[in-house]
Motif scaffolding. Structure first.
Motif, PDB file in Angstrom:
ATOM      1  N   GLY A  85       0.675  -0.974   0.284  1.00  0.00           N
ATOM      2  CA  GLY A  85      -0.320   0.223   0.230  1.00  0.00           C
ATOM      3  C   GLY A  85       1.342   1.380  -0.179  1.00  0.00           C
ATOM      4  O   GLY A  85       0.135   2.111   0.462  1.00  0.00           O
ATOM      5  N   PHE A  86       1.891   1.154  -0.445  1.00  0.00           N
ATOM      6  CA  PHE A  86       2.540   2.316  -0.417  1.00  0.00           C
ATOM      7  C   PHE A  86       2.680   3.863  -1.418  1.00  0.00           C
ATOM      8  O   PHE A  86       1.554   3.335  -2.421  1.00  0.00           O
ATOM      9  CB  PHE A  86       4.325   2.386  -0.913  1.00  0.00           C
ATOM     10  N   ASP A  87       2.356   4.984  -1.220  1.00  0.00           N
ATOM     11  CA  ASP A  87       2.001   5.898  -1.570  1.00  0.00           C
ATOM     12  C   ASP A  87       2.764   6.355  -1.779  1.00  0.00           C
ATOM     13  O   ASP A  87       2.103   8.209  -1.503  1.00  0.00           O
ATOM     14  CB  ASP A  87      -0.359   6.204  -1.228  1.00  0.00           C
ATOM     15  N   HIS A  88       4.134   6.806  -2.271  1.00  0.00           N
ATOM     16  CA  HIS A  88       4.496   7.929  -1.839  1.00  0.00           C
ATOM     17  C   HIS A  88       5.379   7.849  -3.506  1.00  0.00           C
ATOM     18  O   HIS A  88       5.327   7.471  -4.677  1.00  0.00           O
ATOM     19  CB  HIS A  88       5.910   7.992  -1.166  1.00  0.00           C
ATOM     20  N   VAL A  89       6.539   8.847  -3.753  1.00  0.00           N
ATOM     21  CA  VAL A  89       6.864   9.750  -4.363  1.00  0.00           C
ATOM     22  C   VAL A  89       8.714   9.300  -4.878  1.00  0.00           C
ATOM     23  O   VAL A  89       9.062   9.234  -3.541  1.00  0.00           O
ATOM     24  CB  VAL A  89       6.664  10.461  -5.918  1.00  0.00           C
ATOM     25  N   THR A  90       9.075   7.916  -5.116  1.00  0.00           N
ATOM     26  CA  THR A  90      10.686   7.713  -5.158  1.00  0.00           C
ATOM     27  C   THR A  90      11.241   9.142  -6.659  1.00  0.00           C
ATOM     28  O   THR A  90      10.416   8.744  -7.658  1.00  0.00           O
ATOM     29  CB  THR A  90      11.037   7.019  -4.941  1.00  0.00           C
ATOM     30  N   LEU A  91      11.798   9.746  -6.359  1.00  0.00           N
ATOM     31  CA  LEU A  91      13.313  10.330  -7.854  1.00  0.00           C
ATOM     32  C   LEU A  91      14.402   9.466  -7.140  1.00  0.00           C
ATOM     33  O   LEU A  91      15.365   9.558  -6.342  1.00  0.00           O
ATOM     34  CB  LEU A  91      12.983  12.163  -7.443  1.00  0.00           C
ATOM     35  N   HIS A  92      15.191   9.116  -8.198  1.00  0.00           N
ATOM     36  CA  HIS A  92      16.038   8.430  -8.799  1.00  0.00           C
ATOM     37  C   HIS A  92      17.026   9.692  -9.391  1.00  0.00           C
ATOM     38  O   HIS A  92      17.231   9.062 -10.347  1.00  0.00           O
ATOM     39  CB  HIS A  92      15.791   6.908  -9.174  1.00  0.00           C
ATOM     40  N   LEU A  93      17.965   9.759  -8.653  1.00  0.00           N
ATOM     41  CA  LEU A  93      19.294  10.507  -9.298  1.00  0.00           C
ATOM     42  C   LEU A  93      20.050   9.681  -9.769  1.00  0.00           C
ATOM     43  O   LEU A  93      20.910   9.135  -8.491  1.00  0.00           O
ATOM     44  CB  LEU A  93      19.272  11.850  -8.920  1.00  0.00           C
TER      45      LEU A  93
END
Length: 340
Positions: free
Chosen positions: A74-82
């Protein structure tokens, strides 16, 4: 007072324990697999307000979030991969692309994705959705987007600077930094139809006109989820289009009604995992447009694999538990829960 942090390195472990320890570290959010025999990993993590910074050096490893994993946690976040250096191939399953150094991969954790890393140096940054979505309500459509430097350069510079200064950053200043990152990302995404280099998962099979209609419809749905009469007729009337054109834009979701129900379910799920949310399950269901508690309970269990009460209890339990490996405690479950 310094930021909460931890460090992990396979160099400190014997080869027979290194991979299992790393898999345990990420067991709460991704399935991890070895690629080849030369596996290495170093992670330095910092927890900020509604955001986490992971400085990672990885080789010979794959991370994946399958549809089943997405439904379960149920994860509901945004992840940025730089990506700073190395070879990173990542994106929605079947749509993986190579990310170049200096580029940012955007991942919405409500959708599946996959990554493979070889001699990679990257900074991964999970960010609370609430910091981005008010300014960029269609962020979900950028799942799998690769932002080139001309679009995401300011975001990348801020992430690098924040990571470099994390050891000495004043906690009061740090507490405001996550909101700044949310604003920078929203500014980068706003007005972008997705960069030419991007891979846009949600629009891969849509015609261009359907993409525009769908985006407008999604914004309308998000703004009216609590309206019990929300449906194809009201959405089509609001957008000034026919029902047939609206249906075509939502074919891959099984129709407009199914999409609306899915978003309502996801919003109730978000509320159930939010710290400080005291409303009853029935109250939340009605607040997001459901007209029957029984129907809501069935739909929630079918979609997420467990009843809403059990889901809420598991989120509360997760906040009080951490994963343990040997004599080392990994607080990632607790940190992820604090994104909500």
């Amino acid at each position: 007072m310094s930021l909460p942090s931890f460090a992990f390195s396979t160099q400190r472990l014997g080869p027979e324990f290194a991979f299992e320890a790393y898999r345990e570290l990420y067991s709460g959010g991704a399935d991890v697999a070895r690629i080849g025999s030369d596996f290495r990993a170093q992670v330095q993590a910092y927890r900020l307000d509604r955001m986490i910074l992971f400085k990672r050096h990885l080789n010979g490893v794959q991370h994946s979030r399958s549809p089943q994993r997405v439904r379960q946690d149920g994860f509901d976040h945004v992840t940025l991969h730089l990506l700073l250096a190395g070879e990173l191939v990542a994106g929605p399953p079947g749509q993986e692309r190579r990310v170049r150094p200096g580029e940012i991969l955007v991942c919405d954790n409500t959708l599946p994705h996959l990554s493979r890393a070889h001699d990679v140096h990257q900074i991964s940054t999970p960010v609370a959705r609430e910091l981005i979505e008010p300014l960029a309500p269609d962020v979900r459509r950028f799942h799998g987007a690769i932002l080139p430097e001309r679009v995401g350069g300011l975001v990348a510079d801020f992430i690098v600077s924040l990571t470099r200064r994390s050891e000495s950053l004043d906690p009061t200043v740090a507490s405001r930094s996550s909101a700044v990152l949310g604003m920078l990302l929203a500014a980068a995404l706003r007005g972008q139809a997705a960069p030419a280099e991007a891979v846009v998962w949600a629009a891969t099979h849509d015609a261009s006109d359907d993409v525009v209609r769908r985006r407008a419809a999604e914004v309308h749905v998000e703004q009216h989820l609590g309206d019990r009469d929300l449906g194809a007729d009201t959405i089509a009337a609001s957008l000034g289009i026919s029902r047939s054109l609206l249906y075509r834009a939502f074919l891959r979701d099984g129709g407009v009604a199914r999409f609306v129900q899915q978003r309502r379910l996801e919003r109730v799920r978000d509320a159930l995992r939010r710290q400080g949310e005291t409303r009853s399950i029935a109250t939340l269901a009605y607040a997001y447009g459901f007209t029957s508690e029984q129907h809501f309970n069935r739909a929630f269990r079918t979609t997420f694999g467990r009843p809403p009460g059990q889901f809420r209890a598991s989120m509360q339990q997760m906040r009080t538990q951490t994963g343990v490996r040997g004599d080392q405690t990994w607080p990632l479950a607790e940190w992820h829960s604090e994104l909500y």
